[in-house]
Every structure is written in C-alpha cells, then in structure tokens.
Scaffold this motif. Sequence first.
Motif, PDB file in Angstrom:
ATOM      1  N   GLU A   1       0.818  -1.219   0.000  1.00  0.00           N
ATOM      2  CA  GLU A   1       0.000   0.000   0.000  1.00  0.00           C
ATOM      3  C   GLU A   1       0.849   1.266   0.000  1.00  0.00           C
ATOM      4  OE1 GLU A   1      -4.445  -0.603   1.844  1.00  0.00           O
ATOM      5  OE2 GLU A   1      -2.897   0.285   3.093  1.00  0.00           O
TER       6      GLU A   1
ATOM      7  N   TYR B   1       0.335   4.212  -2.687  1.00  0.00           N
ATOM      8  CA  TYR B   1       0.023   5.605  -2.382  1.00  0.00           C
ATOM      9  C   TYR B   1       1.096   6.551  -2.900  1.00  0.00           C
ATOM     10  CZ  TYR B   1      -3.822   3.927   0.464  1.00  0.00           C
ATOM     11  OH  TYR B   1      -4.980   3.329   0.886  1.00  0.00           O
TER      12      TYR B   1
ATOM     13  N   GLU C   1      -4.529  -4.832   2.228  1.00  0.00           N
ATOM     14  CA  GLU C   1      -5.607  -3.893   2.530  1.00  0.00           C
ATOM     15  C   GLU C   1      -5.569  -3.480   3.995  1.00  0.00           C
ATOM     16  OE1 GLU C   1     -10.471  -3.598   2.245  1.00  0.00           O
ATOM     17  OE2 GLU C   1      -9.503  -5.293   3.211  1.00  0.00           O
TER      18      GLU C   1
ATOM     19  N   SER D   1      -6.773   2.078   2.870  1.00  0.00           N
ATOM     20  CA  SER D   1      -7.312   1.820   1.538  1.00  0.00           C
ATOM     21  C   SER D   1      -8.815   2.056   1.505  1.00  0.00           C
ATOM     22  CB  SER D   1      -6.985   0.395   1.087  1.00  0.00           C
ATOM     23  OG  SER D   1      -7.517  -0.558   1.973  1.00  0.00           O
ATOM     24  N   LYS D   2      -9.470   1.863   2.650  1.00  0.00           N
ATOM     25  CA  LYS D   2     -10.909   2.086   2.715  1.00  0.00           C
ATOM     26  C   LYS D   2     -11.248   3.575   2.800  1.00  0.00           C
ATOM     27  CE  LYS D   2     -11.523  -2.298   5.169  1.00  0.00           C
ATOM     28  NZ  LYS D   2     -11.927  -2.939   6.436  1.00  0.00           N
TER      29      LYS D   2
ATOM     30  N   SER E   1      -9.150   6.136   1.716  1.00  0.00           N
ATOM     31  CA  SER E   1      -8.486   6.975   0.721  1.00  0.00           C
ATOM     32  C   SER E   1      -9.451   7.404  -0.375  1.00  0.00           C
ATOM     33  CB  SER E   1      -7.310   6.223   0.088  1.00  0.00           C
ATOM     34  OG  SER E   1      -7.780   5.080  -0.618  1.00  0.00           O
TER      35      SER E   1
ATOM     36  N   ARG F   1     -10.752   5.353  -3.482  1.00  0.00           N
ATOM     37  CA  ARG F   1     -10.522   4.168  -2.665  1.00  0.00           C
ATOM     38  C   ARG F   1      -9.683   3.167  -3.445  1.00  0.00           C
ATOM     39  NH1 ARG F   1     -13.928  -0.149  -1.846  1.00  0.00           N
ATOM     40  NH2 ARG F   1     -15.591   0.981  -2.914  1.00  0.00           N
ATOM     41  N   LEU F   2      -8.610   2.700  -2.807  1.00  0.00           N
ATOM     42  CA  LEU F   2      -7.636   1.853  -3.480  1.00  0.00           C
ATOM     43  C   LEU F   2      -8.182   0.446  -3.734  1.00  0.00           C
ATOM     44  CD1 LEU F   2      -4.645   1.564  -4.465  1.00  0.00           C
ATOM     45  CD2 LEU F   2      -4.105   0.760  -2.159  1.00  0.00           C
TER      46      LEU F   2
ATOM     47  N   THR G   1      -7.261  -3.253  -4.009  1.00  0.00           N
ATOM     48  CA  THR G   1      -6.127  -3.891  -3.342  1.00  0.00           C
ATOM     49  C   THR G   1      -6.343  -5.390  -3.172  1.00  0.00           C
ATOM     50  OG1 THR G   1      -4.728  -3.769  -1.351  1.00  0.00           O
ATOM     51  CG2 THR G   1      -7.071  -3.465  -1.039  1.00  0.00           C
TER      52      THR G   1
ATOM     53  N   ASN H   1      -6.290  -8.130  -0.564  1.00  0.00           N
ATOM     54  CA  ASN H   1      -6.316  -8.319   0.888  1.00  0.00           C
ATOM     55  C   ASN H   1      -5.596  -9.620   1.223  1.00  0.00           C
ATOM     56  OD1 ASN H   1      -6.844  -8.460   3.591  1.00  0.00           O
ATOM     57  ND2 ASN H   1      -9.037  -8.826   3.389  1.00  0.00           N
TER      58      ASN H   1
ATOM     59  N   GLY I   1     -11.849  -1.322  -5.515  1.00  0.00           N
ATOM     60  CA  GLY I   1     -12.021   0.066  -5.101  1.00  0.00           C
ATOM     61  C   GLY I   1     -12.336   0.932  -6.315  1.00  0.00           C
TER      62      GLY I   1
ATOM     63  N   THR J   1      -9.643   2.623  -8.096  1.00  0.00           N
ATOM     64  CA  THR J   1      -8.388   3.005  -8.762  1.00  0.00           C
ATOM     65  C   THR J   1      -8.098   2.165 -10.010  1.00  0.00           C
ATOM     66  OG1 THR J   1      -7.149   1.549  -7.268  1.00  0.00           O
ATOM     67  CG2 THR J   1      -7.342   3.888  -6.648  1.00  0.00           C
TER      68      THR J   1
END
Length: 337
Positions: free
Chosen positions: A251, A255, A279, A283-284, A286, A289-290, A292, A294, A331, A333
């Motif tokens: 992450e 970012y 995750e 990430s939740k 941002s 929302r990314l 990702t 998990n 998310g 992205t």
Amino acid sequence: MVTIKDIAREAGVSPSTVSRVLSGKAKISPETTKRVMEAIEKLGYIPNASAKSLVMKKAYSVGIFMPRKLEQALTSTFFDQVVSGICSYINNTEYEIVLSIVPPEKEKESLERLIKSKKVDGFILLTSRINDYAIKYLRNLKFPFVLIGSPDKDKDYVNWVDNDNKKAAFDATEYLIRLGHTRIGFLGGMENLVLTQDRLSGYKSALAKYKIPVENQYIMFTEFDEQSSYEKAKQMLMLPNRPTAIVCIDEVVAYALIRACRELDLKVGYDVSVIGFNESIFSKLSSPRLTTVNTNVFYLGYYAAEMLIKELEEPYKTYKRLIVQHSIIEGETCRAI
C-alpha cells in the motif's frame, strides 16, 4: 511480597518441591500438591512471568525480529497489522513480547545478544530474504522460530506462515488484463526479498498466460518507504510509452504512485489504474478508494504467534506450514479501457 520460600515454609516442603508443583510437569504426590496449593491460596501468592521463568529456566518472552531500517518498517501498513495479529494471540498467553527492529548490518549482533542474554524463548521473523542470515543462524542453533513468509530454500525444514504470493500477484495482474490492459507495470520491493521475487513471478506468469510480452522497463524495485517509492513511481510514469496499469507490492508503494500521478496530472483510475496489496483502513478511507489484494496480514501474525507458542509448549517433530488466503477488494483506482 510472598515468595516460593514462604510457600515452602507454610506447606512444610522444600522450595524445589513448590517449583515442581508450579511447573505442573513433575510427579508430585496428591497430598503434597494439595498442601502446596493450600499454602499458595492462604498466602495469596500470585506467580508472575519473571518468577516462573526462574523456575522453568525460560524467559516467557517471544521476540519479534525485523532486520530493516526503522522508517521502512514503521511506515508500512503491513507492520502494524502483523504486529496486531501477533499481540492478539500472545496477550492471551503467559508470554511477553520483545520487539527488535534493527538495520540489516546489525542483525547478527542483535540476534546473538538476545539469545545469549536468554531474553527470549523463540522468534517470529517478519521478513524472508534470499540467503537469509537470521534463518540460517537460528536453524544452526536449533533455536525455535516461525517465519512470516516462505524461505527461499529448505521449505520443509522451517516453520512458516505465508500467502500464496505467486498466485496473489497472478490474480492482481490478471484482474488488470481482464479490464483490457496490456501495458502493465510492476513496482516491487527490495529484490532480495522472497516476497518480491514470488510476486514478480506471479506477475510474469499472468502476462505469459495471455501472451503479453514482459517489458523490463515496466519492472522496477523500491524500498518500502514513501520517498523512494515515489521516485521509482515517477520514473515509471515518465516512460515514453508508460504503463496504463501498475501492480504495486504494498500500500505504501501504491500511495506513492498515486502521489506521483497527481503531480504529473494523471488521473488515477482513468489515465493509470493502480492495484496494491495488504488492505488496511487507509485503503478504505483513501480517495479514490484503493483497489487492493487483501492478504489478511492480521492473521499472518496471529497464526505465526500460535504456531510459535505451540512449538515452545509442546515441541513437534515435524515442521509446519500454513497458507493464508487472499482476495481482491475492488475500489476506485482501476477501470476498463
């Protein structure tokens, strides 16, 4: 403060007999055990970890060991989640935690000092490297440890907990391919990490499945800190024929890439799709929302702690391996092209 000698005097036995009763691992007659326990209750004796360690010749402590620069460890969302998992299990045992984050050049002296001082009974290693010194050293000493990550060799002779990182990276890359991307970058961690090599292998396998050529210019490696990740991300984004999507190993790396996108006026999720790993709450929260993978980092730590404590309490003759499952969390992205 009530001592073992006080208990012995009250029960009319020797201090060593009290110690054997407390340990629970020696054959003491029921009558003697009863007298000792009655004396303990009468005097209000509360055994603590330090006292018990003297009796059992154990420290009742486990070491969390990570040979990495402090700024790299503490800025990683992996670190806080995995330590939370370890603490969640250890806090329900009689053991304490000794945390050791040391620069790689000092790991030898740090390990030797901790072992010689008898401050810990076993280690949880938070990283696995190619030709890992800590793994070799502890194996040679036959000192108990559990590895978070899989070793690069002798996998059947080490206790370890990990994800299927090749499959996880394959899934992340395939996710982008199914969105229509063919120019896909890979921003990995340090090249000497088994994690990096496994995820790079998974990334390449996904490209191969869909007959997409591997572009070496799209593969870059970085430290696990924001600044070096940002610099590598910017370098990748400024390529003449830049990737339209990038797999980020962590992450923090993701970012840093998002930051670089904004500085270059590239819209995340449109100009560049981004998928990360591990995750976390960030990430939740941002924006965007990314997307990702998990990897359930908390449970990597929890199961590693459980494995080590079982090894310390009831040593097994066989080595144990555990794979923690992963899943892709969608998310904002990534998008189809």
